[in-house]
Design an enzyme around this catalytic site. Structure first.
Site, PDB file in Angstrom:
ATOM      1  CB  CYS A  99     112.597  18.290  17.341  1.00 51.22           C
ATOM      2  SG  CYS A  99     113.622  18.663  15.890  1.00 51.22           S
ATOM      3  CB  CYS A 281     119.825  17.349  15.470  1.00 47.69           C
ATOM      4  SG  CYS A 281     119.143  18.986  15.223  1.00 47.69           S
TER       5      CYS A 281
END
Lengths: 337, 114
Positions: A99, A281
């Protein structure tokens, strides 16, 4: 656990792909015909001298990565900081990380929370990136830097967190020439360098050369996710030594593909499905607004919803992030999708 | 859109509903209770009550447009894109429909058949 699956609750300590065996940390040797590696990555806090994971939530130290407890502690620490203001130091390591948007979202949210508390004007936030960018997709990198410039958040590039004095509230950064600078802080978000777990790092399955070799990531073909040298081995998730994509979105897209390709190989066929590196994202800009960003290996934006502009500040994108991603994760975790 | 994406969307909706099961159960019980009362009370004016339900549902939807953003920790001013408005209207429409279903038996009980 599905019927017919034996769950061995031991960690892999050793891979022997030439003998098609693994050895567990309990010393059990297991033979396989096919192997799917999905170990995730190792958070290498040890590369930051003085860092203590147990200190997260105290002395202004935060890090969302070690798990839910650390994320909660980080929020508590950040919440206390934003009430009083001061100096915040945000970090980004030079390795691939899971991430990659999280350090940026944390920064955006800190700005927003401090603005809400009225402490932003009398505070300082500085972002240290060990890379020459803050995000791997050039267009987005520029847009993020513009937003931070508007919020008076300077970025120090090629500046790697190498040491931290937790009780003294000091962070030491190093540039590629080896020069060190020390920053005082009231709050710091520590993002650890990441690499493959030791067992894989030290095995023949890891990349032996190229940019992924330093982290010991699994050497898979980026399209089939099949090992490049051991054709009976596949990789799933963060462990894969592929460009970008250490995200839940990538796992969601690539798991069905790996299953399909593995079935092909078991049936004596070549893998039939190709992965484009899809990752997502949802970049939270503030409470109530986000960008819904999806892109491939090459950084090309590939929105799932063609009518939605990924670069538009959007309440809908934020709503998806905060309300619908958890149900999506649950569906994936239950093995339904 | 592939079958996988449709299946994923179905699963997300399912998990979302399961995560909000107490609210859903309360709404279903309330709806059943209101319809039950209307039937037990005798001679409900379903057709005229439906008009009340629809009008009430429209009011609920309009009010929801202003309330929903703040209920989920955002602001109406965060919406600056047509996709945002389309989704807010859709969500408000769902609450409006729920409101209409709840107000229908209420209207049927209290509106005269004449």
């Amino acid at each position: 656990m599905p019927a017919g699956v034996k769950w061995v609750r031991e960690m892999v300590a050793e891979y022997n792909p030439d003998a098609n065996t693994i050895v567990t940390d309990a010393g059990q040797r297991l033979q396989y015909d096919y192997l799917v590696v999905a170990t995730g990555c190792h958070l290498d806090f040890a590369q930051i001298e003085g860092m203590d994971v147990n200190a997260i939530g105290r002395n202004g130290v935060g890090s969302v990565y070690p798990g839910p407890k650390a994320a909660n502690e980080t929020w508590r620490s950040m919440d206390a900081f934003r009430q009083r203001g001061g100096k915040a130091v945000m970090t980004l390591p030079g390795t691939p990380i899971k991430c990659a948007g999280a350090p940026l979202k944390t920064t955006f949210m800190l700005i927003d929370r401090m603005r809400q508390s009225g402490t932003l004007e009398r505070s300082e936030i500085v972002f240290h990136s060990a890379l020459g960018v803050v995000f791997g997709v050039p267009t987005l990198n520029e847009m993020i830097l513009e937003r931070w410039a508007e919020a008076n958040v300077p970025v120090v590039f090629s500046s790697k967190l190498v040491a931290i004095d937790i009780s003294g509230h000091k962070a030491t950064f190093e540039n590629p020439d080896g020069e060190r600078t020390v920053e005082d802080y009231d709050f710091i978000h520590v993002v650890p360098p990441m690499r493959a777990p030791d067992a894989l790092f030290n095995s023949p399955l890891a990349w032996q050369e190229g940019p992924m070799a330093a982290g010991g990531w699994l050497e898979v073909d980026r399209e089939t996710l099949r090992h490049r040298r051991y054709p009976n081995v596949f990789g799933v998730g963060d462990i894969n030594g592929t460009p970008r994509g250490k995200t839940a979105a990538t796992v969601k897209q690539s798991v069905p593909l790996v299953v399909s390709n593995l079935i092909d190989v078991i049936a004596g066929r070549d893998p039939s499905r190709r992965f484009n590196g899809y990752t997502s994202c949802p970049m939270i800009l503030r409470e109530g607004s986000a960008w819904l960003i999806e892109f491939d290996y090459d950084g090309k934006l590939i929105p799932s919803l063609p009518l939605v502009d990924p670069l538009q500040d959007s309440w809908f994108a934020w709503l998806m992030k905060v309300q619908l991603l958890k149900p999506a994760y649950m569906a994936v975790a239950k093995g339904r999708v | 859109m592939s079958f996988y994406e449709v299946w994923l969307a179905v699963n997300i909706v399912w998990e979302y509903l399961m995560a909000n099961l107490p609210v859903i159960i309360i709404l279903l019980v309330a709806i059943a209770f209101l319809f039950g009362i209307a039937v037990v009370k005798g001679s409900p004016a379903w057709r005229k009550g439906l008009r009340v339900g629809i009008l009430g549902g429209i009011v609920v939807a309009l009010v929801s447009i202003f309330i929903i953003p703040s209920v989920i920790d955002s602001k109406l001013s965060d919406l600056n894109y047509w996709v945002d408005w389309a989704n807010l209207f859709a969500i408000a429409g769902i609450w409006g429909a729920i409101g209409a279903v709840m107000l229908w038996p209420v209207g049927a009980m209290f509106v005269s058949r004449d």
